[in-house]
Write a protein that holds these residues in place. Structure first.
Motif, PDB file in Angstrom:
ATOM      1  N   MET A  83      19.538  31.112  48.894  1.00  0.00           N
ATOM      2  CA  MET A  83      20.266  32.369  48.581  1.00  0.00           C
ATOM      3  C   MET A  83      19.628  33.102  47.598  1.00  0.00           C
ATOM      4  O   MET A  83      18.752  32.773  46.541  1.00  0.00           O
ATOM      5  CB  MET A  83      21.633  31.908  47.952  1.00  0.00           C
ATOM      6  CG  MET A  83      22.445  33.148  47.666  1.00  0.00           C
ATOM      7  SD  MET A  83      23.068  33.864  49.083  1.00  0.00           S
ATOM      8  CE  MET A  83      24.267  32.662  49.639  1.00  0.00           C
ATOM      9  N   ARG A  84      19.446  34.357  47.976  1.00  0.00           N
ATOM     10  CA  ARG A  84      18.547  35.434  47.137  1.00  0.00           C
ATOM     11  C   ARG A  84      19.710  36.573  46.807  1.00  0.00           C
ATOM     12  O   ARG A  84      19.200  36.933  45.538  1.00  0.00           O
ATOM     13  CB  ARG A  84      17.351  35.858  48.187  1.00  0.00           C
ATOM     14  CG  ARG A  84      16.484  34.817  48.122  1.00  0.00           C
ATOM     15  CD  ARG A  84      15.789  34.337  46.775  1.00  0.00           C
ATOM     16  NE  ARG A  84      14.708  33.133  46.959  1.00  0.00           N
ATOM     17  CZ  ARG A  84      15.095  32.199  47.200  1.00  0.00           C
ATOM     18  NH1 ARG A  84      16.273  31.784  46.779  1.00  0.00           N
ATOM     19  NH2 ARG A  84      13.929  31.285  47.197  1.00  0.00           N
ATOM     20  N   ALA A  85      20.384  36.992  47.673  1.00  0.00           N
ATOM     21  CA  ALA A  85      21.197  37.987  47.024  1.00  0.00           C
ATOM     22  C   ALA A  85      22.820  37.869  47.604  1.00  0.00           C
ATOM     23  O   ALA A  85      23.009  37.525  48.608  1.00  0.00           O
ATOM     24  CB  ALA A  85      20.675  39.380  47.635  1.00  0.00           C
ATOM     25  N   MET A  86      23.634  37.919  46.511  1.00  0.00           N
ATOM     26  CA  MET A  86      25.184  38.050  46.980  1.00  0.00           C
ATOM     27  C   MET A  86      26.199  38.912  46.366  1.00  0.00           C
ATOM     28  O   MET A  86      25.842  39.191  45.157  1.00  0.00           O
ATOM     29  CB  MET A  86      25.690  36.538  46.589  1.00  0.00           C
ATOM     30  CG  MET A  86      26.939  36.162  46.701  1.00  0.00           C
ATOM     31  SD  MET A  86      27.276  34.307  46.416  1.00  0.00           S
ATOM     32  CE  MET A  86      26.588  34.196  44.769  1.00  0.00           C
ATOM     33  N   SER A  87      26.979  39.341  47.087  1.00  0.00           N
ATOM     34  CA  SER A  87      27.931  40.428  46.697  1.00  0.00           C
ATOM     35  C   SER A  87      29.412  39.881  46.979  1.00  0.00           C
ATOM     36  O   SER A  87      29.577  39.895  48.106  1.00  0.00           O
ATOM     37  CB  SER A  87      27.710  41.936  47.144  1.00  0.00           C
ATOM     38  OG  SER A  87      26.605  42.411  46.765  1.00  0.00           O
ATOM     39  N   LEU A  88      30.164  39.370  45.955  1.00  0.00           N
ATOM     40  CA  LEU A  88      31.363  39.226  46.134  1.00  0.00           C
ATOM     41  C   LEU A  88      32.406  40.135  45.627  1.00  0.00           C
ATOM     42  O   LEU A  88      33.510  39.892  45.598  1.00  0.00           O
ATOM     43  CB  LEU A  88      31.572  37.876  45.587  1.00  0.00           C
ATOM     44  CG  LEU A  88      30.951  36.755  46.139  1.00  0.00           C
ATOM     45  CD1 LEU A  88      31.055  35.325  45.628  1.00  0.00           C
ATOM     46  CD2 LEU A  88      31.012  36.559  47.541  1.00  0.00           C
ATOM     47  N   ASP A  89      31.871  41.349  45.116  1.00  0.00           N
ATOM     48  CA  ASP A  89      32.842  42.148  44.256  1.00  0.00           C
ATOM     49  C   ASP A  89      33.937  42.849  44.820  1.00  0.00           C
ATOM     50  O   ASP A  89      33.760  42.897  46.117  1.00  0.00           O
ATOM     51  CB  ASP A  89      31.859  43.124  43.318  1.00  0.00           C
ATOM     52  CG  ASP A  89      30.735  43.748  44.425  1.00  0.00           C
ATOM     53  OD1 ASP A  89      30.903  44.997  44.403  1.00  0.00           O
ATOM     54  OD2 ASP A  89      30.010  43.031  44.904  1.00  0.00           O
ATOM     55  N   SER A  90      34.766  43.404  44.178  1.00  0.00           N
ATOM     56  CA  SER A  90      35.959  44.187  44.721  1.00  0.00           C
ATOM     57  C   SER A  90      36.589  43.346  45.655  1.00  0.00           C
ATOM     58  O   SER A  90      37.113  43.748  46.705  1.00  0.00           O
ATOM     59  CB  SER A  90      35.288  45.446  45.570  1.00  0.00           C
ATOM     60  OG  SER A  90      34.710  46.400  44.327  1.00  0.00           O
ATOM     61  N   ASN A  91      36.897  41.779  45.429  1.00  0.00           N
ATOM     62  CA  ASN A  91      37.793  41.458  46.162  1.00  0.00           C
ATOM     63  C   ASN A  91      39.196  40.902  44.931  1.00  0.00           C
ATOM     64  O   ASN A  91      38.814  39.649  44.368  1.00  0.00           O
ATOM     65  CB  ASN A  91      37.272  40.121  46.794  1.00  0.00           C
ATOM     66  CG  ASN A  91      36.653  40.382  48.014  1.00  0.00           C
ATOM     67  OD1 ASN A  91      37.298  40.309  49.032  1.00  0.00           O
ATOM     68  ND2 ASN A  91      35.232  40.312  47.980  1.00  0.00           N
ATOM     69  N   PRO A  92      39.960  41.597  44.662  1.00  0.00           N
ATOM     70  CA  PRO A  92      40.665  41.448  43.558  1.00  0.00           C
ATOM     71  C   PRO A  92      41.279  39.871  43.393  1.00  0.00           C
ATOM     72  O   PRO A  92      41.814  39.597  42.392  1.00  0.00           O
ATOM     73  CB  PRO A  92      42.023  42.365  43.604  1.00  0.00           C
ATOM     74  CG  PRO A  92      41.148  43.417  44.604  1.00  0.00           C
ATOM     75  CD  PRO A  92      40.300  42.883  45.681  1.00  0.00           C
ATOM     76  N   LYS A  93      41.867  39.315  44.607  1.00  0.00           N
ATOM     77  CA  LYS A  93      42.400  38.134  44.342  1.00  0.00           C
ATOM     78  C   LYS A  93      41.502  36.988  44.452  1.00  0.00           C
ATOM     79  O   LYS A  93      41.899  35.570  44.711  1.00  0.00           O
ATOM     80  CB  LYS A  93      43.482  37.889  45.470  1.00  0.00           C
ATOM     81  CG  LYS A  93      44.351  39.005  45.315  1.00  0.00           C
ATOM     82  CD  LYS A  93      45.529  38.634  46.484  1.00  0.00           C
ATOM     83  CE  LYS A  93      45.230  39.402  47.738  1.00  0.00           C
ATOM     84  NZ  LYS A  93      46.287  39.239  48.773  1.00  0.00           N
ATOM     85  N   LEU A  94      40.052  37.105  44.536  1.00  0.00           N
ATOM     86  CA  LEU A  94      39.094  36.031  44.845  1.00  0.00           C
ATOM     87  C   LEU A  94      38.893  35.387  43.453  1.00  0.00           C
ATOM     88  O   LEU A  94      38.525  35.900  42.490  1.00  0.00           O
ATOM     89  CB  LEU A  94      37.722  36.729  45.584  1.00  0.00           C
ATOM     90  CG  LEU A  94      36.960  35.568  45.708  1.00  0.00           C
ATOM     91  CD1 LEU A  94      37.275  34.586  46.686  1.00  0.00           C
ATOM     92  CD2 LEU A  94      35.388  36.227  46.181  1.00  0.00           C
ATOM     93  N   CYS A  95      38.952  34.048  43.499  1.00  0.00           N
ATOM     94  CA  CYS A  95      38.607  33.426  41.960  1.00  0.00           C
ATOM     95  C   CYS A  95      37.313  32.293  42.570  1.00  0.00           C
ATOM     96  O   CYS A  95      36.987  32.381  43.652  1.00  0.00           O
ATOM     97  CB  CYS A  95      39.931  32.727  41.720  1.00  0.00           C
ATOM     98  SG  CYS A  95      40.278  31.144  42.772  1.00  0.00           S
ATOM     99  N   GLY A  96      37.233  31.630  41.569  1.00  0.00           N
ATOM    100  CA  GLY A  96      35.905  30.401  41.542  1.00  0.00           C
ATOM    101  C   GLY A  96      35.273  30.636  40.471  1.00  0.00           C
ATOM    102  O   GLY A  96      35.685  30.610  39.273  1.00  0.00           O
ATOM    103  N   CYS A  97      34.106  30.221  40.616  1.00  0.00           N
ATOM    104  CA  CYS A  97      33.111  30.261  39.298  1.00  0.00           C
ATOM    105  C   CYS A  97      31.748  30.767  39.378  1.00  0.00           C
ATOM    106  O   CYS A  97      31.246  30.307  40.552  1.00  0.00           O
ATOM    107  CB  CYS A  97      33.180  28.842  38.874  1.00  0.00           C
ATOM    108  SG  CYS A  97      32.217  28.502  37.474  1.00  0.00           S
TER     109      CYS A  97
END
Length: 205
Positions: A83-97
């Motif tokens: 993994m080098r690049a990851m975008s999870l933004d603008s998912n209002p209900k997404l949780c995790g750490c």
């Protein structure tokens, strides 16, 4: 089919529904997955953590849910070997750490994903880029992350020098201009080589 698929880019295609639970087994060679800007819902499948070649993941601007088990998947993305690049933004209900620091270029703004404490009692991934927090802003830095050394206060001598310069500038600003003279004095005539003019002859009426 398509077991050898390496790139799947379907961003902004009005896709709905959820990701297949067996995505990790279905496309084990996947290197780049871009599904941004769709209407995909549901949990992130745990089988995604089997994608050992995945280096680019773009899932922003969707509607992924925060369901039981999501914490392991999101945190697991940060330790995938490629993994080098990851975008999870603008998912209002997404949780995790997300770890406090990582070597991955990661964006999690506009989610419920907190930063830090992903692996209690264990060290987080090697330090690198700070993960971007909500709305693309950097997270607040914990004072404990820094050493005990404090920033030195300016020396008193430097303060005195600055004050003296300020006072001098203030004097120059408020200083009265020299008076304007209407005629030359003797010193000016001598310097300029100008002779005293003769008295004008009297006028007789």
């Amino acid at each position: 089919g398509w077991s050898g698929l390496e790139l799947l880019h379907l961003g902004q295609n009005h896709l709905v529904g959820g990701l297949p639970k067996d995505i990790g087994e279905r496309w084990p060679e996947l290197r780049s997955l871009d599904l941004h800007g769709n209407m995909i819902k549901g949990a992130l499948p745990t089988s995604m953590l089997k994608l050992q070649n995945l280096s680019n993941l773009q899932l922003q601007l969707n509607d992924f849910d925060c369901l039981e088990g999501d914490e392991d998947v999101v945190a697991g993305f940060f330790v995938l070997p490629s993994m080098r690049a990851m975008s999870l933004d603008s998912n209002p209900k997404l949780c995790g750490c997300a770890p406090r620091s990582t070597g991955i270029e990661a964006y999690i703004g506009g989610t419920l994903i907190p930063i830090g404490g992903c692996w209690p009692g264990a060290s987080e991934p090697e330090e690198g880029d700070i993960v971007e927090d909500m709305d693309g802003e950097l997270p607040e830095l914990d004072p404990d992350d820094f050493g005990s050394d404090s920033i030195d206060e300016p020396e008193e001598e430097e303060d005195e020098i600055v004050e003296a310069v300020v006072e001098t500038l203030a004097e120059d600003v408020h200083r009265e201009p020299p008076p304007i003279r209407s005629k030359l004095d003797d010193g000016d005539r001598e310097l300029l080589g100008v002779e005293e003019p003769d008295e004008p002859p009297p006028v007789h009426l």
